[in-house]
Write an enzyme that holds these catalytic residues in place. Structure first.
Site, PDB file in Angstrom:
ATOM      1  N   HIS A 245       2.511   1.953  11.544  1.00  0.00           N
ATOM      2  CA  HIS A 245       3.058   3.331  11.168  1.00  0.00           C
ATOM      3  C   HIS A 245       2.299   4.550  12.041  1.00  0.00           C
ATOM      4  CE1 HIS A 245       3.848   1.473   7.290  1.00  0.00           C
ATOM      5  NE2 HIS A 245       4.636   0.907   8.084  1.00  0.00           N
TER       6      HIS A 245
ATOM      7  N   GLN B 218      -6.751  -1.569   1.436  1.00  0.00           N
ATOM      8  CA  GLN B 218      -6.202  -1.338   2.992  1.00  0.00           C
ATOM      9  C   GLN B 218      -7.081  -0.560   3.461  1.00  0.00           C
ATOM     10  OE1 GLN B 218      -2.695   1.267   4.040  1.00  0.00           O
ATOM     11  NE2 GLN B 218      -1.882  -0.564   4.683  1.00  0.00           N
TER      12      GLN B 218
ATOM     13  N   PRO C 219       0.865  -0.952   0.111  1.00  0.00           N
ATOM     14  CA  PRO C 219      -0.276  -0.007  -0.066  1.00  0.00           C
ATOM     15  C   PRO C 219       0.793   1.181   0.066  1.00  0.00           C
ATOM     16  CG  PRO C 219      -0.804  -1.530   1.732  1.00  0.00           C
ATOM     17  CD  PRO C 219       0.611  -2.012   1.161  1.00  0.00           C
ATOM     18  N   MET C 220       0.668   2.119  -0.990  1.00  0.00           N
ATOM     19  CA  MET C 220       1.433   3.569  -0.893  1.00  0.00           C
ATOM     20  C   MET C 220       0.251   4.492  -1.024  1.00  0.00           C
ATOM     21  SD  MET C 220       4.524   2.330  -3.012  1.00  0.00           S
ATOM     22  CE  MET C 220       3.546   1.273  -4.272  1.00  0.00           C
ATOM     23  N   THR C 221      -0.019   5.515  -0.178  1.00  0.00           N
ATOM     24  CA  THR C 221      -0.912   6.411  -0.271  1.00  0.00           C
ATOM     25  C   THR C 221      -0.485   7.684  -1.398  1.00  0.00           C
ATOM     26  OG1 THR C 221      -1.147   6.625   2.097  1.00  0.00           O
ATOM     27  CG2 THR C 221      -1.817   8.603   1.008  1.00  0.00           C
TER      28      THR C 221
ATOM     29  N   TYR D 131      -0.716   5.397  13.159  1.00  0.00           N
ATOM     30  CA  TYR D 131      -2.169   5.636  12.907  1.00  0.00           C
ATOM     31  C   TYR D 131      -2.910   5.118  14.182  1.00  0.00           C
ATOM     32  CZ  TYR D 131      -0.177   7.143   8.411  1.00  0.00           C
ATOM     33  OH  TYR D 131       0.505   7.779   7.435  1.00  0.00           O
TER      34      TYR D 131
ATOM     35  N   GLY E 169      -3.905   3.249   1.289  1.00  0.00           N
ATOM     36  CA  GLY E 169      -4.854   3.406   2.415  1.00  0.00           C
ATOM     37  C   GLY E 169      -6.145   4.120   1.846  1.00  0.00           C
TER      38      GLY E 169
ATOM     39  N   HIS F 142      -4.825  -1.499   8.457  1.00  0.00           N
ATOM     40  CA  HIS F 142      -3.807  -0.767   8.862  1.00  0.00           C
ATOM     41  C   HIS F 142      -3.648  -0.667  10.283  1.00  0.00           C
ATOM     42  CE1 HIS F 142      -0.595   1.768   8.367  1.00  0.00           C
ATOM     43  NE2 HIS F 142      -0.803   2.326   7.241  1.00  0.00           N
TER      44      HIS F 142
END
Length: 368
Positions: free
Chosen positions: A172, A102, A25-27, A174, A59, A169
């Site tokens: 990191h 995600q 996953p990469m925003t 969150y 995400g 998620h």
């Protein structure tokens, strides 16, 4: 160097993967007002065409008023956003891929550099994003209950739309991670506590609600990290025993696969062993794991946000650990962000055609 073993099938519940490569996953923040566009669908379709085994979306936030700090991060709720995700999964499936969203709640956040703010204050276990940084409200028990339900609803919608899995998620820094961490969870009710196991109550309830919504046969992944963006050396679990006490109850609650985020996959998690985070998580829980962290590139992900470029690197050490059985799947981020055909090139041995990564790639959806 042979990568043959990375191109063997993996099957678990609703996952029937043709290889062990996962798109991490990469925003991307390319979904205006939270609605994925046709270009977002094409972006994921191209990775499926490039032979990625499993795509995990950027995400995508759940139905809470302040679950996001960025107006262009996609939602996983609301008719228009879900219509956009329906197009995404249809195109990924048409290209022969498998995919899961995600699902995410950011929790207490710094204000976004764009100036965009959610309609209500951020929310978290104790109003803290990190020690001494308060930028939102402490969640009431009703807020927590509603958030748990929203996670479950997002998972149910993912299954209804035809996704093959979901990822929670929990990493990191969150929301879920803020509950895990003693410095950001100062609660004295059932969602707090002196031990990591006690502070995992919220995450366990999220997993149970998701499992209740999607049933026992739908694959559920959860992402974890020891490090925090504000503290790369932080460890929630200082020993294998603490790791067991943290992760095993989550597996028991219904997590099928543990996605173990590291900055550099080759770094050992504990002393007296070269096992990385994913290796230890698999050892103590027995559950399948995903490793991630600077796979195939010379620099780490957070350096990329600071403007650092990276060059392709050998997969020899990754293969050694995979062949030893340390983990089951390998998540790749920036190489796939830069090159939708990275997986196909690795499979065919065309390593001379691999491209590096530069910060400019963060600013566009690369389709070729």
């Amino acid at each position: 160097m042979s990568t043959t073993n990375l191109f063997t099938p993996f099957n678990l519940k609703t996952l029937n993967l043709k290889n062990r490569i996962v798109m991490a996953p990469m925003t991307r923040s390319f979904s205006p007002n939270g609605i994925p566009t046709d270009e977002v669908a094409s972006y994921y379709q191209k990775r499926a065409e490039g032979e990625v085994g499993l795509i995990l979306s950027e995400g995508t936030v759940i139905d809470r008023p302040s679950s996001s700090n960025d107006g262009n991060v996609p939602h996983f709720y609301g008719d228009q956003a879900l219509k956009g995700w329906q197009k995404v999964i249809n195109e990924v499936h048409a290209a022969g891929g498998q995919m899961g969203p995600q699902i995410w709640h950011m929790g207490i956040m710094d204000n976004h550099h764009s100036g965009w703010v959610p309609p209500v204050p951020f929310e978290g276990p104790s109003g803290l994003n990190r020690p001494d940084f308060n930028n939102g409200n402490t969640m009431s028990e009703k807020d927590i209950e509603d958030t748990i339900i929203a996670f479950g609803k997002a998972a149910d919608d993912a299954k209804r739309l035809g996704f093959d899995t979901i990822e929670i998620h929990g990493a990191h820094g969150y929301l879920i991670d803020q509950f895990f961490r003693a410095e950001t969870n100062l609660r004295t009710d059932i969602y707090g506590g002196k031990t990591l196991k006690e502070r995992s109550r919220f995450a366990i309830e999220v997993v149970k609600e998701i499992r209740r919504q999607v049933g026992n046969d739908f694959a559920v992944i959860m992402r974890f990290s020891q490090f925090k963006p504000s503290d790369y050396n932080y460890k929630l679990a200082e020993t294998p025993q603490q790791l067991d006490a943290w992760l095993t109850p989550l597996v028991d609650a219904g997590v099928d696969i543990l996605h173990c985020s590291q900055r550099r996959f080759w770094e050992p998690e504990f002393e007296k062993s070269d096992l990385n985070f994913a290796g230890w998580a698999k050892k103590v829980t027995g559950a399948p794991t995903i490793t991630v962290g600077s796979v195939g590139l010379s620099g780490d992900f957070f350096g990329a946000f600071a403007g650092e470029s990276s060059e392709p690197t050998s997969l020899e050490e990754l293969n050694r650990r995979f062949d030893r059985g340390d983990f089951d799947l390998v998540a790749v981020g920036r190489p796939l962000l830069s090159d939708p055909n990275w997986t196909a090139k690795i499979k065919s041995g065309k390593t001379g055609e691999l491209v590096g990564f530069s910060k400019e790639a963060l600013a566009e959806l690369i389709l070729e």
